[in-house]
Motif scaffolding. Sequence first.
Motif, PDB file in Angstrom:
ATOM      1  N   GLY A  43       0.815  -1.211   0.000  1.00 49.91           N
ATOM      2  CA  GLY A  43       0.000   0.000   0.000  1.00 49.91           C
ATOM      3  C   GLY A  43       0.848   1.258   0.000  1.00 49.91           C
ATOM      4  N   ILE A  73      -6.386   3.217   3.871  1.00 55.55           N
ATOM      5  CA  ILE A  73      -7.210   2.575   4.896  1.00 55.55           C
ATOM      6  C   ILE A  73      -6.448   1.379   5.455  1.00 55.55           C
ATOM      7  CG2 ILE A  73      -9.375   1.347   5.317  1.00 55.55           C
ATOM      8  CD1 ILE A  73     -10.550   2.960   2.953  1.00 55.55           C
ATOM      9  N   SER A 109      10.634 -11.885  12.311  1.00 54.42           N
ATOM     10  CA  SER A 109      11.073 -13.232  12.689  1.00 54.42           C
ATOM     11  C   SER A 109      12.592 -13.315  12.732  1.00 54.42           C
ATOM     12  CB  SER A 109      10.510 -14.253  11.698  1.00 54.42           C
ATOM     13  OG  SER A 109      10.868 -13.905  10.374  1.00 54.42           O
ATOM     14  N   LYS A 110      13.269 -12.167  12.600  1.00 48.60           N
ATOM     15  CA  LYS A 110      14.739 -12.164  12.573  1.00 48.60           C
ATOM     16  C   LYS A 110      15.240 -11.174  13.627  1.00 48.60           C
ATOM     17  CE  LYS A 110      14.370 -13.096   7.595  1.00 48.60           C
ATOM     18  NZ  LYS A 110      12.952 -12.725   7.332  1.00 48.60           N
ATOM     19  N   ARG A 126       2.811 -12.453  12.756  1.00 49.95           N
ATOM     20  CA  ARG A 126       2.509 -11.708  11.539  1.00 49.95           C
ATOM     21  C   ARG A 126       2.634 -10.203  11.781  1.00 49.95           C
ATOM     22  NH1 ARG A 126       2.445 -12.593   6.082  1.00 49.95           N
ATOM     23  NH2 ARG A 126       1.855 -10.555   5.261  1.00 49.95           N
ATOM     24  N   GLU A 149      13.030 -19.944  10.818  1.00 46.59           N
ATOM     25  CA  GLU A 149      13.797 -18.778  11.283  1.00 46.59           C
ATOM     26  C   GLU A 149      13.684 -18.642  12.803  1.00 46.59           C
ATOM     27  OE1 GLU A 149      12.454 -15.332   9.097  1.00 46.59           O
ATOM     28  OE2 GLU A 149      13.311 -16.057   7.215  1.00 46.59           O
ATOM     29  N   GLU A 179       4.095 -14.803  -1.414  1.00 52.33           N
ATOM     30  CA  GLU A 179       4.186 -14.032  -0.172  1.00 52.33           C
ATOM     31  C   GLU A 179       5.628 -13.587  -0.018  1.00 52.33           C
ATOM     32  OE1 GLU A 179       2.168 -15.855   3.214  1.00 52.33           O
ATOM     33  OE2 GLU A 179       1.029 -17.032   1.759  1.00 52.33           O
TER      34      GLU A 179
END
Lengths: 463, 404
Positions: free
Chosen positions: A25, A44, A58-59, A138, A168, A312
């Motif tokens: 976005g 939005i 995750s790192k 997430r 990871e 993804e």
Amino acid sequence: MSTADTLQGFKRDGRVVIVGASLAGLRAAEALRDEGFTGKLTMIGDELGEPYDRPPLSKQVLTGWVPADGTTLPRRRDIDAEWLLGVPADGLDLANNHVRLADGRTIPFDRMLISTGVRARPWPVEAEAALDGVFVVRTREDAAGLQRAVAAGPSRVLIIGAGFTGSEIASICRERDIPVTVAELAPSPLVGGLGAMIGEIAADMQRAHGVDLRCGVKVTQLEGDAQGRVRRAHFSDGTAVDADVVVVALGGIRNTEWLRDSGLAVGVWGVACDAGCRAFDLNGLVTDDIFVAGDVARSPNPIYEYRFISLEHWANAVEQAEIAAHNMVSTQADRWPHLSIPTFWSIQFGVNIKSVGVPTYADEVVVTQGSVADHRFVAAYGYQGRVTAAVSFNNAKWLDHYRQLIETAAPFPPPCPTPDQPLDAKPVPVDFPGPTLLAQGATVVVTGHDPGERRVTAMRQRR
Amino acid sequence: MTTTETPDILPRILDYANRADPYPLYAELRKTPVALQEDGSYVISTYRELSGILHDPHLSSDVRNLAHPMPAMQERATPSFINLDPPEHDRLRRLAMRHFGPPHTPGLVTGMEPDLTAVVAGLIDDFAGKQRIDIVDDFAYPFPVTVICHLLGVPREDEPRFHVWVNAIIDSIDYNPKTDPQEKLDNGVQATKALRQYLGGLLEQRHGHPGDDLLTRLANDDGPDGRMTDAEIVSTANLLLIAGHETTVNLITNGMLTLLRRPEVLQRLRAEPGLVVPLVEELLRYEPPVHIIPWRAAYSDISVGDTVIPKGSKIMLMLASGSRDPDRFHDPDRFDPDRQDNQHLGFGSGIHLCFGGPMARLETQIALTALVRRLADPSLVTDPPPYRPSPVLRGPIHLLIDQN
Ligand SMILES: Cc1cc2nc3c(=O)[nH]c(=O)nc-3n(C[C@H](O)[C@H](O)[C@H](O)COP(=O)(O)OP(=O)(O)OC[C@H]3O[C@@H](n4cnc5c(N)ncnc54)[C@H](O)[C@@H]3O)c2cc1C
């Protein structure tokens, strides 16, 4: 008025709404302004705060090296937008061109971009998912919570799912000497993305770093104590482990529910669009004003026989956003196709893994350079005799070459030896997990008989 | 794409008479992106083809893979990693990088900033009272040499000794059997031996003694990849000493020359010190210190566009030409410090991407900032200045300026 005049008018004072205020976005908004769009821009987003980056979650965030709120995406230019944050969009009215927000407001637009991404797939048993110590990863809140739990020194972390995110996280826990169990339904880690050969290497890597890796098993139950804290997990093979932190890393669910009644081509793999990011409607007809980018997009790739591919990947979100923005303010003749070869990276167990192309689009794989034993190699993927992807372990500098091989449909296996080619390099079947592991449901049914009458209608998703 | 013989352009580029401005010749050369030469070697001059082949794993840096091995290289024992392919290249470069940069030594280069600034200030202080200065001898040469000596742990006082050897080695890199006397080659081989012997002597004193310089660290430190042998340390130190000697000198000098030719940019840099970062990038594109990778070898047949370069062929990469390719850079012959998307080939690309790049950048940024700040109204005495002989490592041999 000519189309060119209409377009000029739209560029000058049209209205663009972007739903999904994150990577795709934000980059689309920046690109729109770069392309000379001076009209009204509305962003939005259901999350609070500025758009942020997820790969570090995750790192670097998990190690505590970067705080969770330190991953705000850099602004490459001022986008002069109206921000509607903290409220989800929950409907799209294509007849009247407006977006409905969950708080009842309606936001009109001339053109819109859908970039709502995916959310973490939760643990399916709600009561168990709600136990203290059970996490998904997430959002930055997820990552901050897990970081605290890991920093507290748990006696054991159980990770359910050995895809990229799960692996990871396992790696970071092992770096900190925390006992880790990884449970994976497939025969090895990363196998869904990279196939059996790399899966085996990934399994060796995990075991060499002391991960208690259990493949081919399902977690059947999470058990909590009287205080509602997770304590133990039970497996389909009858065994169990004690763990005080459980990470559910079972992939994502595309955020498309809000589009269910919109008349767009929406399914479990996302919102279908053409190679120029224009959304398809339910009947498979391309729309003019609705664009899609990022994890939620599903688009045909000419390089892969026009198959619809959902990715993804960070880079894909950026590239699609830029293509979508360009096409939004261009006439048909000036539109660009999204043709870049996908790339993806991950860092785990001290190894920098990088890919180009679509490794799942392959029937064979061969190690072309380096040494598997040293975890420093490149493997090329082929489909019916041509190169379709490549993966490197600690050897990313060569991947530009493989990108070229993919773009030029070069023969597989690559015929010419390199100085560092392993002596025993032979293609092996790529071997992805079967359809039972990747099952999906139907999204539509067809009605009507005459060609002018035939239409599809959306099917309600069964849970 | 076409491959034709272009018998006249390359010799003209190599001809010293064209050293001051080879760029129009590069433009001519680019009409044939992959140009087959009379001797069977190939010259590559366009950006797309150069960046493609620099990432091609079939391109070898090891002369032993040439069908007709080059005389200059045969004598060299233990090649340094610049002349090796993976996996040896990767291992040696990684072992050296452990002490030079991220991830193990992330702060080394930025940490040198105060020292670099002090060396630069000292050299400029010595300009006081002089009306005429040679930017090369008085500044651009002593600065990086002081730095690389300090970094490696080589005594600065020994510079006059190894300067002679380094010059002889650089000379022999450009060796052309048609025009050069064999003596030039022999001198290079002798000098290589002498320099290695000298570095070997220094290394011997380092074993078992703690210290912070690179020689000591390489001699005593064990990482996950083990330790370099003494011969490997010597060839690595040899490489870094020569590279640290010759390239940054040219970059700084080319930079000063470019600024003196464009007083408006010089003024702007004075007023806007932050400009130096993109300015040095543009310099690396527009007047790079390394113009040519003189040879690489085709390990297997290599496809470049429609051309297949046969296995064993010698390949010459015209980096400076690629960085001026109008198909890649808008208005490439214009020096534009505000240029966007400046992916030049100044440091090469791929696995051999210049090891000392971050250091060369920082040195040049500091040097140019200080020069424009402290030189009052400098003017160029001769334009073009006299150049060094080498078409490969190209730069002025002297750059005389007057300060008023
Ligand atoms: C932990 C983690 C690690 C990762 N690591 C890597 C990596 O190493 N390499 C790599 O290539 N990729 C990685 N990725 C993937 C990468 O982050 C994604 O590809 C990228 O974030 C996609 O961006 P996006 O804008 O499409 O979607 P998202 O980042 O998912 O953003 C979508 C936004 O829309 C919002 N939204 C959803 N529904 C609505 C609604 N109805 N109304 C309003 N807003 C809504 C969401 O809350 C979210 O803020 C990783 C992802 C995660 C989670």
